[in-house]
Enzyme design. Structure first.
Site, PDB file in Angstrom:
ATOM      1  CG  HIS A 360      -2.110  -0.866   1.109  1.00  0.00           C
ATOM      2  ND1 HIS A 360      -3.239  -0.538   0.392  1.00  0.00           N
ATOM      3  CD2 HIS A 360      -2.341  -2.103   1.624  1.00  0.00           C
ATOM      4  CE1 HIS A 360      -4.113  -1.527   0.481  1.00  0.00           C
ATOM      5  NE2 HIS A 360      -3.596  -2.483   1.223  1.00  0.00           N
ATOM      6  CE  LYS A 539      -7.228  12.890  -0.059  1.00  0.00           C
ATOM      7  NZ  LYS A 539      -7.427  11.631  -0.752  1.00  0.00           N
ATOM      8  NE  ARG A 540      -2.904   7.503   6.283  1.00  0.00           N
ATOM      9  CZ  ARG A 540      -1.663   7.545   5.787  1.00  0.00           C
ATOM     10  NH1 ARG A 540      -0.682   8.092   6.494  1.00  0.00           N
ATOM     11  NH2 ARG A 540      -1.414   7.041   4.598  1.00  0.00           N
ATOM     12  CE  LYS A 545      -3.233   9.853   2.747  1.00  0.00           C
ATOM     13  NZ  LYS A 545      -3.717   9.137   1.549  1.00  0.00           N
ATOM     14  CB  THR A 647     -10.809   3.858  -1.744  1.00  0.00           C
ATOM     15  OG1 THR A 647     -10.540   4.229  -0.395  1.00  0.00           O
ATOM     16  CG2 THR A 647     -10.028   2.606  -2.091  1.00  0.00           C
ATOM     17  CE  LYS A 651     -14.659   4.929  -0.068  1.00  0.00           C
ATOM     18  NZ  LYS A 651     -13.912   5.077   1.188  1.00  0.00           N
TER      19      LYS A 651
END
Length: 802
Positions: A360, A539-540, A545, A647, A651
């Site tokens: 991952h 998100k985390r 990110k 993911t 969505k």
């Protein structure tokens, strides 16, 4: 083969369900209806629905035993399952009956559903992916168990202090009875740590000096239309001796309870802070605890049906979700060789034939490494086995340049790769980068071992359940049956050309936004414009990110609006959500900055109608189900080459949000499917990022070349968002100016330009709706059903049972 269950046998009338609820209020909750609380009603409904799930659960188990079918065992540190009641009602086809029955008993159905706490069993995409996979395995009739830890407190409950900093407190989701689980005291194993190893010829005897009991708790996971159900088995830690009565009688009350407290620590918290030696030891013990219990349970189940251990790979497929369960290889080898007498090399080959590994991350620092000294201290026999596995690999590949044990560390990524028969990435780009970067040498030694299985999400949870208005439009347009055949969404395309369809699609988005607007007002006291663009990044929190890229652009936008208030600006509500790991200082500083930027911007009356920043605390699955259907713009802005898949991006697209993003992870495949004209691309490619880092002062050059970025950074450094304190964000600013490994500065101007293209597109509402609807229609490929079919065919070699 089990008989397929016809849809007609599933429904239960509202009257029957009402009677079942009343029975559980009386006999399970010990109340009558007059005195039943909201909790009583929710538990009674849960138990009534659970009763309906048990029949297909038992039937699936019996069918698997009867067929002596191969089973899949999915090992994951996280299962972010969220609330289960609505999901189970939806999958059993009882939504209308449940709504009518609950209303007839004097309760509001939505309020009852909202009373269920989110199961605090995960953090982000890793855990939510595991939950989607469980749903899809049950929907497809793939015999499977999910294995994890029954965390008492999960990750943590997030709140924000008066200064905008993240505050972590214990999650209390298990303070109330968890209505979905079945306690299985008969399924318990002693899990040891430390101790000594005695060589006995060809094998060894490990004698731990400490141990806890792993006790099983089972939750049935029902698939679509109730045709099949699998099991999520979570392990809770208990002491061998629960209570020291002698110590208690001597007045040492704390000492008397110490064994229980020590054991419960193992299953208390998800991802304890591992910046200390004690934290590292606890993390390693957690990983071994649940993995060892799971492997023993798997062998117990196999041995109840089969005598020949050589047949294990034909009946057992074990999937390691990231490196957390990497100790599964050595533990399975130990059980086969030391306890069952199999030759060591045969045990290694047998274990490898059972094991698969999902990678991952592309960041070497995120691939777990344990100090060799710690591994030897906590798991001495496993350290010996790891060294022998390393030796066997070196013997088979004399010119190999990669070792599992190196520099005083045990590299769990390399261990996972070497002990797996298949290694998979989770998007097309990611899988190629896995081959070329983190496992380049191992890929050369083992060509064909790395395969791709692009992630997906369950349409039952993320479209049918989360967005019922859009689901109704889809069904009205293309008919029933898309929920387990999501690629049928392409049938929407002809309708998108019709004005009536686009009007209805836009109206649904507007209704979802009004619902979210009311929730934000109720929860946060912030009034937002429902007609503004809802621009969302949830998100985390991690530097790759790039939530700080988003907030820097927000500051620059605010400055531009203030300078030119009559400009052609698209009104925006910038929404953030997510948690930072307690020990991740820089991520927590980004959260701190976002909250303080929100405080300043939201108090500016001159820009309030054009720009608002909202950051609701304690992001979880339930919050995502609120935010995603109401989103207009999806922020997928990670540094190219760092996001394995994502993911959330799927969505958002499925729910009719447009994406602004880099060519990273599954963004690449989303853009290919929806069309470049329906995706707002910016930023460097993964190769360009690597090349840019070769320039030592790339950040300084980018800042100098960008007046907007320079002004935004200077505003942060001036104390404008920290009550005049110029040092508050100095570490964050200095990191961007001098290092900027994640190329925030280099990508800033491209991101700004892409956001202005977003503004231009927003100015044409009907065309925006057309683009959004195309995103929905063309992203049906991102179903976790399709992903699981890939795993079943390419990795697990298993056929569906329905």
């Amino acid at each position: 083969m089990p008989t397929k269950i016809s849809k007609e046998t599933l429904p239960m009338t509202a009257t029957e369900l009402r009677d079942a609820i009343l029975k559980h209020i009386e006999y399970s909750q010990g109340k009558d209806l007059v005195h039943a609380s909201l909790y009583d009603m929710r538990m009674a409904l849960t138990l009534a629905i659970r009763d309906r799930v048990i029949e297909p659960w038992f039937r699936a188990t019996r069918a698997t035993y009867a067929a002596q079918s191969k089973r899949v065992y999915y090992l994951s540190m996280e299962f972010l399952i969220g609330r289960l009641l609505e999901d189970a009602i939806l999958n059993t086809g009882l939504t209308e009956a449940a709504r009518e029955a609950v209303a007839g008993l004097g309760f509001d159905f939505d309020t009852v559903l909202a009373d269920e706490p989110d199961a605090a069993l995960g953090n982000g995409g890793l855990g939510r992916l595991a939950a989607c996979f469980l749903d899809s395995m049950s929907t497809l009739g793939c015999p499977a168990y999910g294995y994890g830890i029954r965390y008492e407190h999960g990750l943590f409950r997030q709140s924000f202090g008066p200064d905008g900093r993240q505050v972590e407190t214990a999650e209390d989701w298990l303070r109330q009875k968890h209505g979905w689980e079945f306690e299985r005291p008969e399924a318990s194993f002693n899990i040891g740590f430390g101790g000594s190893v005695a060589e006995t010829g060809r094998s060894a005897v490990w004698t731990p000096d400490d141990a806890v009991i792993a006790k099983a708790y089972d939750t049935p996971i029902i698939g679509w239309q109730g045709k099949w159900a699998n099991t999520l088995r979570l392990w809770g830690a208990e002491p061998l001796t629960a209570f020291d009565l002698a110590a208690f009688n001597k007045g040492d009350f704390a000492g008397a309870a110490a064994p229980e407290a020590l054991a419960r620590t193992i299953s208390r918290v998800l991802y304890p802070d591992d910046t200390t030696d004690q934290g590292k030891e606890l993390r390693l013990k957690q990983e071994f605890f649940f993995t060892a219990a799971s492997i023993r349970d798997i062998l117990r189940r196999f041995s109840a049906e089969h005598n020949d251990l050589a047949a294990l790979p034909s009946k057992v497929a074990i999937q390691m979700n990231d490196t957390h369960p990497a100790i599964a290889g050595p533990e399975l080898v130990r059980l086969l060789a030391d306890e069952r007498g199999m030759a060591f090399e045969q045990a290694v080959d047998t274990a490898r034939a059972c094991l698969g590994y999902t990678n991952h991350t592309l960041m070497p620092e995120a691939l777990e490494r344990w100090p060799e000294k710690l591994m030897t201290q906590v798991l001495p026999r496993h350290m010996q086995i790891i060294e022998r596995i390393d030796e066997l690999h070196a013997k088979a590949h004399p010119k190999r340049k990669v070792s599992i044990v190196e520099g005083g560390e045990v590299k769990m990524g390399e261990l996972s790769f070497i002990m797996a028969n298949k290694v998979n990435g989770v998007s097309a780009l990611h899988s190629e980068l896995v081959k070329d970067t983190v496992f380049a040498e191992l890929n050369k030694l083992h060509p064909g071992r790395i395969v791709n299985e692009t992630n997906g999400v369950t349409p039952r949870r993320w479209v049918k359940g989360a967005n019922p208005r859009l689901s109704a439009l889809i069904t009205d347009t293309i008919g029933e049956g898309w929920e387990d055949n999501l690629e049928r969404l392409v049938e929407l395309e002809p309708a998108i050309a019709e004005q009536g369809f686009r009007d209805r699609f836009a109206a649904i988005k507007a209704e979802n936004k009004r619902d979210l607007t009311a929730w934000i007002e109720r929860e946060m006291g912030i009034s937002v414009n429902p007609d503004a663009m809802f621009d969302v990044q949830i998100k985390r929190f991690h530097e790759y990110k790039r939530q700080h890229l988003n907030i820097l652009e927000t500051i620059a936008l605010w400055q531009e609006i203030r300078a030119n208030p009559k400009g052609n600006w698209a009104p925006r509500v910038k929404i953030f959500g997510g948690k930072a790991a307690p020990g991740y200082v820089m991520a927590k500083e980004i959260i701190h900055l976002i909250n303080n930027v929100a405080r300043v911007i939201n108090s500016d009356k001159s820009t309030r109608d054009l720009l608002t920043v909202v950051y609701p605390a304690n992001y979880n699955v339930t919050m995502a189900e609120r935010l995603i259907p109401a989103s207009d713009l999806s922020e997928q802005i990670s540094t190219a080459g760092k996001e394995a898949s994502g993911t959330g991006n799927m969505k958002f697209s499925l729910n009719g949000a447009l994406t602004i993003g880099t060519l990273d992870g599954a963004n690449v495949e989303i853009r290919e499917l929806v069309g470049a004209e329906n995706f707002f691309l910016f930023g460097m490619t993964a190769d360009e990022v690597v090349k840019r880092r070769e320039t030592p002062d790339h950040a300084a050059r980018a800042i100098k070349a960008s007046p907007r970025l320079s002004a935004a950074l200077e505003m942060i450094e001036s104390g404008a968002f920290s009550n005049g304190d110029k040092t508050t964000y100095s570490d964050l600013a200095q990191n961007l100016r001098s290092h900027d490994y994640f190329t925030v500065c280099a990508d800033f101007d491209s991101y700004w330009d892409a956001q202005r293209r977003v503004d231009q597109a927003w100015a044409d509402p009907d065309n925006w709706t057309r683009m959004a609807a195309i995103n929905t229609a063309r992203t049906g490929w991102f179903s976790s059903d399709r992903t699981i079919k890939g795993y079943m065919a390419d990795i697990w070699k298993i056929d569906p049972m329905i």
